[in-house]
Design a protein around this motif. Structure first.
Motif, PDB file in Angstrom:
ATOM      1  N   GLY A   1      11.860  -7.511  -7.727  1.00  0.00           N
ATOM      2  CA  GLY A   1      12.608  -6.347  -7.254  1.00  0.00           C
ATOM      3  C   GLY A   1      11.718  -5.452  -6.416  1.00  0.00           C
ATOM      4  O   GLY A   1      10.487  -5.580  -6.426  1.00  0.00           O
ATOM      5  N   LEU A   2      12.353  -4.554  -5.663  1.00  0.00           N
ATOM      6  CA  LEU A   2      11.625  -3.547  -4.883  1.00  0.00           C
ATOM      7  C   LEU A   2      11.963  -2.167  -5.445  1.00  0.00           C
ATOM      8  O   LEU A   2      13.120  -1.917  -5.819  1.00  0.00           O
ATOM      9  CB  LEU A   2      12.025  -3.625  -3.405  1.00  0.00           C
ATOM     10  N   PRO A   3      10.979  -1.247  -5.510  1.00  0.00           N
ATOM     11  CA  PRO A   3      11.221   0.075  -6.112  1.00  0.00           C
ATOM     12  C   PRO A   3      12.310   0.839  -5.356  1.00  0.00           C
ATOM     13  O   PRO A   3      12.296   0.913  -4.136  1.00  0.00           O
ATOM     14  CB  PRO A   3       9.871   0.790  -5.971  1.00  0.00           C
ATOM     15  N   PHE A   4      13.225   1.406  -6.148  1.00  0.00           N
ATOM     16  CA  PHE A   4      14.359   2.126  -5.560  1.00  0.00           C
ATOM     17  C   PHE A   4      14.318   3.611  -5.902  1.00  0.00           C
ATOM     18  O   PHE A   4      14.338   4.474  -5.037  1.00  0.00           O
ATOM     19  CB  PHE A   4      15.655   1.468  -6.050  1.00  0.00           C
ATOM     20  N   HIS A   5      14.230   3.922  -7.196  1.00  0.00           N
ATOM     21  CA  HIS A   5      14.309   5.325  -7.632  1.00  0.00           C
ATOM     22  C   HIS A   5      13.363   5.493  -8.808  1.00  0.00           C
ATOM     23  O   HIS A   5      13.245   4.611  -9.650  1.00  0.00           O
ATOM     24  CB  HIS A   5      15.743   5.653  -8.049  1.00  0.00           C
ATOM     25  N   ASP A   6      12.714   6.649  -8.847  1.00  0.00           N
ATOM     26  CA  ASP A   6      11.670   6.834  -9.830  1.00  0.00           C
ATOM     27  C   ASP A   6      11.649   8.282 -10.291  1.00  0.00           C
ATOM     28  O   ASP A   6      12.533   9.049  -9.989  1.00  0.00           O
ATOM     29  CB  ASP A   6      10.339   6.443  -9.165  1.00  0.00           C
ATOM     30  N   GLY A   7      10.605   8.649 -10.959  1.00  0.00           N
ATOM     31  CA  GLY A   7      10.406  10.017 -11.408  1.00  0.00           C
ATOM     32  C   GLY A   7      10.161  10.020 -12.884  1.00  0.00           C
ATOM     33  O   GLY A   7      11.099  10.064 -13.681  1.00  0.00           O
TER      34      GLY A   7
ATOM     35  N   GLY B   1      18.168  11.837  -5.152  1.00  0.00           N
ATOM     36  CA  GLY B   1      17.441  10.833  -5.929  1.00  0.00           C
ATOM     37  C   GLY B   1      15.945  11.088  -5.782  1.00  0.00           C
ATOM     38  O   GLY B   1      15.530  12.125  -5.281  1.00  0.00           O
ATOM     39  N   ILE B   2      15.142  10.112  -6.202  1.00  0.00           N
ATOM     40  CA  ILE B   2      13.683  10.258  -6.090  1.00  0.00           C
ATOM     41  C   ILE B   2      13.112   9.081  -5.327  1.00  0.00           C
ATOM     42  O   ILE B   2      13.175   7.937  -5.788  1.00  0.00           O
ATOM     43  CB  ILE B   2      13.020  10.312  -7.482  1.00  0.00           C
ATOM     44  N   GLY B   3      12.568   9.376  -4.166  1.00  0.00           N
ATOM     45  CA  GLY B   3      11.917   8.330  -3.380  1.00  0.00           C
ATOM     46  C   GLY B   3      10.690   7.797  -4.095  1.00  0.00           C
ATOM     47  O   GLY B   3      10.073   8.496  -4.890  1.00  0.00           O
ATOM     48  N   CYS B   4      10.353   6.553  -3.797  1.00  0.00           N
ATOM     49  CA  CYS B   4       9.242   5.905  -4.495  1.00  0.00           C
ATOM     50  C   CYS B   4       7.980   5.783  -3.650  1.00  0.00           C
ATOM     51  O   CYS B   4       6.938   5.400  -4.155  1.00  0.00           O
ATOM     52  CB  CYS B   4       9.673   4.495  -4.927  1.00  0.00           C
ATOM     53  N   ARG B   5       8.088   6.070  -2.361  1.00  0.00           N
ATOM     54  CA  ARG B   5       6.921   5.888  -1.489  1.00  0.00           C
ATOM     55  C   ARG B   5       6.000   7.111  -1.529  1.00  0.00           C
ATOM     56  O   ARG B   5       6.468   8.251  -1.631  1.00  0.00           O
ATOM     57  CB  ARG B   5       7.381   5.665  -0.043  1.00  0.00           C
ATOM     58  N   LYS B   6       4.702   6.834  -1.378  1.00  0.00           N
ATOM     59  CA  LYS B   6       3.730   7.931  -1.314  1.00  0.00           C
ATOM     60  C   LYS B   6       4.045   8.848  -0.137  1.00  0.00           C
ATOM     61  O   LYS B   6       3.839  10.062  -0.209  1.00  0.00           O
ATOM     62  CB  LYS B   6       2.315   7.368  -1.156  1.00  0.00           C
TER      63      LYS B   6
ATOM     64  N   LEU C   1       4.730  -0.896  -8.970  1.00  0.00           N
ATOM     65  CA  LEU C   1       4.750  -2.276  -8.477  1.00  0.00           C
ATOM     66  C   LEU C   1       4.525  -3.310  -9.568  1.00  0.00           C
ATOM     67  O   LEU C   1       4.841  -4.483  -9.381  1.00  0.00           O
ATOM     68  CB  LEU C   1       3.670  -2.459  -7.383  1.00  0.00           C
ATOM     69  N   HIS C   2       3.994  -2.888 -10.725  1.00  0.00           N
ATOM     70  CA  HIS C   2       3.532  -3.916 -11.670  1.00  0.00           C
ATOM     71  C   HIS C   2       4.594  -4.421 -12.640  1.00  0.00           C
ATOM     72  O   HIS C   2       4.541  -5.578 -13.062  1.00  0.00           O
ATOM     73  CB  HIS C   2       2.292  -3.429 -12.429  1.00  0.00           C
TER      74      HIS C   2
ATOM     75  N   GLU D   1       0.812  -1.234   0.000  1.00  0.00           N
ATOM     76  CA  GLU D   1       0.000   0.000   0.000  1.00  0.00           C
ATOM     77  C   GLU D   1       0.840   1.276   0.000  1.00  0.00           C
ATOM     78  O   GLU D   1       0.362   2.331  -0.407  1.00  0.00           O
ATOM     79  CB  GLU D   1      -0.944   0.039   1.221  1.00  0.00           C
ATOM     80  N   GLY D   2       2.085   1.174   0.466  1.00  0.00           N
ATOM     81  CA  GLY D   2       2.929   2.366   0.590  1.00  0.00           C
ATOM     82  C   GLY D   2       3.411   2.932  -0.737  1.00  0.00           C
ATOM     83  O   GLY D   2       3.980   4.022  -0.783  1.00  0.00           O
TER      84      GLY D   2
END
Length: 407
Positions: A114-120, A332-337, A103-104, A96-97
C-alpha cells in the motif's frame, strides 16, 4: 470499460478529496471512467474488503485499509504487492518523501502492500485559549497549587479535566471515543499501558497484557470514563470522528485523539475553535515516558481487481505532493514531509510541523494475523470494566488466558 470501485473510510474530508482527485485524474490523463466510491464505517470496511474477500474476488479495485489490518490482508493475499509497479513507475520522490514510520508497516515478506494515504498519530489536543487565559490560570493555581499547563502526568490530566468541566456552559473537561468498535478504546488502553511503563509483547515476542501496568491502565481508564465530573457524557457513544466533532464544536477542553482531529478544527466550517487549538505529547506516569500510537491509512489495490494498472496510476496520482496537500486542506492529514513543512499549511494549522516530533515517539501495534481478534478481546475487556465492578486484575487475567488460547 466498466466502473472502478473504491471502498472509502467514511469521513467527509476523505470523501470530498477522493472525488476531487478522481475528477482531476480523469482530466489530466484524458480518460472517461466512472468511479463508484462507497463510504464505509470501520467495521463494515473490514468486513467488505477482507472478511468477505471483497478485494480478493474483484468487488473492490481500491480500498482504504489501516495498518492494523494490512498484515492480515497481505497474508490472505487480498491486496496487491506494489513492488513491480513501483519499480516500473515510482511515486514522486519515493521513498524519501515520507517519514520512515509511514513506510514500514506495509512492508511484509519483501512486498509493499500500500501507499500512505492519511496519518496523524495520537496526541493530546487542547484548547489553548482556555489554558492561556489569565483568569483561568489564576483560579487553577489557587485551586491546585501549580501553574496551568498541558498535563504532563495522568494525575494532572484528571485535575485539569475536572477544573474545566462546566456542563452548564456545555463545556466538558475531556472526551473519549468509547464506542466499542475494536479500535478506539483499544488504542487508548494501549497508550495508557505504554505511558505507565508496560509493553504489549513479552520477551518471547508474544502478546502478554497480564501485568500490573495493564491493570493500572484499565483502572485509570474505567475511573476517568465513569467520572461525571470530567468527561463528556456522550463519550460512550462516540467513535473517534464524533469525539473529534465534539471538540471542534467547542464542547471539550482536552481530547486524546488522532492529530487529524486537531487540524480539522482549523479547516472545517462547523468548527467553533479555529485558532484556539494546540497539541502536545500525551501525559505519562512519573518515571515513565510519553508515547504516541502510529496507525495510518493506506491506499491498497485488490488482487481480484480487473483494473490494477488504472488503480495503481490513480493511487500514484493521489499520493503526489499536490494531492497530499489537497487532502490536508480538505481536513485529512497528508503523509508527505513536504506537506508537514508547507508554509501555507502551517499558517492555517500552526502546529502542523509538530507531526515529525510525534512520529519520533510513535509506537505501533504488534504485526500479527491475530491482532484483529486480540483487539476485539481487549475491547470487550474495557467495555466490561466500564459497565461492571469486576476487578481490573480479574479482567486482565481472563483476557490474557483467552488471548493465549488464540495463539
Amino acid at each position: 470499460m466498466d466502473k472502478i470501485r473504491i471502498a472509502i473510510r467514511k469521513f467527509d474530508p476523505f470523501e470530498s478529496t477522493l472525488q476531487k482527485l478522481w475528477d482531476l485524474f480523469c482530466l489530466e490523463k484524458n480518460i472517461d471512467v466512472e468511479a463508484e466510491m462507497i463510504p464505509l464505517e470501520l467495521n463494515d470496511l473490514y468486513e467488505e474488503t477482507i472478511a468477505q474477500n471483497g478485494l480478493k474476488n474483484g468487488d473492490w479495485d481500491i480500498a482504504h485499509l489501516n495498518t492494523d489490518w494490512i498484515f492480515d490482508a497481505a497474508n490472505e493475499q487480498a491486496v496487491l504487492d506494489l513492488n513491480p509497479l513501483i519499480a516500473e513507475n515510482a511515486p514522486q520522490n519515493y521513498p524519501e518523501g515520507w517519514h520512515q514510520s509511514l513506510l514500514h508497516l506495509q512492508q511484509i515478506n519483501n512486498g509493499t502492500y500500500g501507499l500512505p494515504f492519511h496519518d496523524g498519530p495520537e496526541c493530546l489536543i487542547y484548547r489553548k485559549d482556555l489554558f492561556e487565559n489569565p483568569i483561568e490560570k489564576q483560579n487553577f493555581k489557587k485551586q491546585f497549587g501549580y501553574e496551568l499547563h498541558p498535563p504532563k502526568t495522568w494525575t494532572e490530566f484528571t485535575q485539569i479535566a475536572e477544573f474545566f468541566n462546566r456542563p452548564k456552559d456545555n463545556l466538558y473537561g475531556c472526551v473519549f471515543a468509547n464506542y466499542p468498535d475494536g479500535h478506539n478504546m483499544v488504542f487508548i488502553f494501549c497508550l495508557l499501558f505504554w505511558t505507565k511503563g508496560g509493553s504489549l509483547l513479552n520477551s518471547r515476542n508474544q502478546i502478554d497484557i497480564n501485568h500490573p501496568e495493564a491493570v493500572a491502565a484499565l483502572d485509570y481508564y474505567r475511573k476517568i470514563s465513569n467520572n461525571k465530573k470530567v468527561v463528556h457524557p456522550q463519550s460512550i457513544d462516540f467513535g473517534s470522528v464524533e469525539a473529534g466533532m465534539a471538540f471542534a464544536k467547542g464542547e471539550v477542553a482536552m481530547s486524546i485523539n488522532w492529530f487529524g482531529f486537531a487540524s480539522m478544527c482549523e479547516v472545517i466550517e462547523e468548527s467553533k475553535v479555529k485558532g484556539k487549538v494546540d497539541i502536545a505529547e500525551l501525559p505519562h506516569d512519573e518515571n515513565h515516558e510519553t508515547a504516541s500510537l502510529n496507525v495510518y491509512w493506506l491506499y491498497t489495490i485488490g488482487t481480484g481487481s480487473k483494473h490494477q494498472k488504472l488503480a495503481y496510476d490513480f493511487i500514484q496520482f493521489a499520493t503526489s505532493p499536490e494531492s497530499d496537500k489537497l487532502l490536508t486542506i480538505e481536513g485529512g492529514i497528508g503523509c508527505r514531509k513536504s506537506t508537514w513543512n508547507d508554509a501555507e499549511i502551517n499558517e492555517t494549522i500552526p502546529y502542523y510541523h509538530k507531526l515529525e516530533l510525534l512520529h519520533e515517539k510513535a509506537l505501533t501495534l504488534p504485526q500479527t494475523p491475530i491482532w484483529p481478534k486480540v483487539a476485539e478481546l481487549i475491547d470487550k475487556m474495557i467495555l466490561k470494566a466500564l459497565e461492571t465492578d469486576i476487578p481490573s486484575e480479574k479482567l486482565v487475567e481472563e483476557t490474557q488466558i483467552t488471548i493465549q488460547n488464540i495463539v
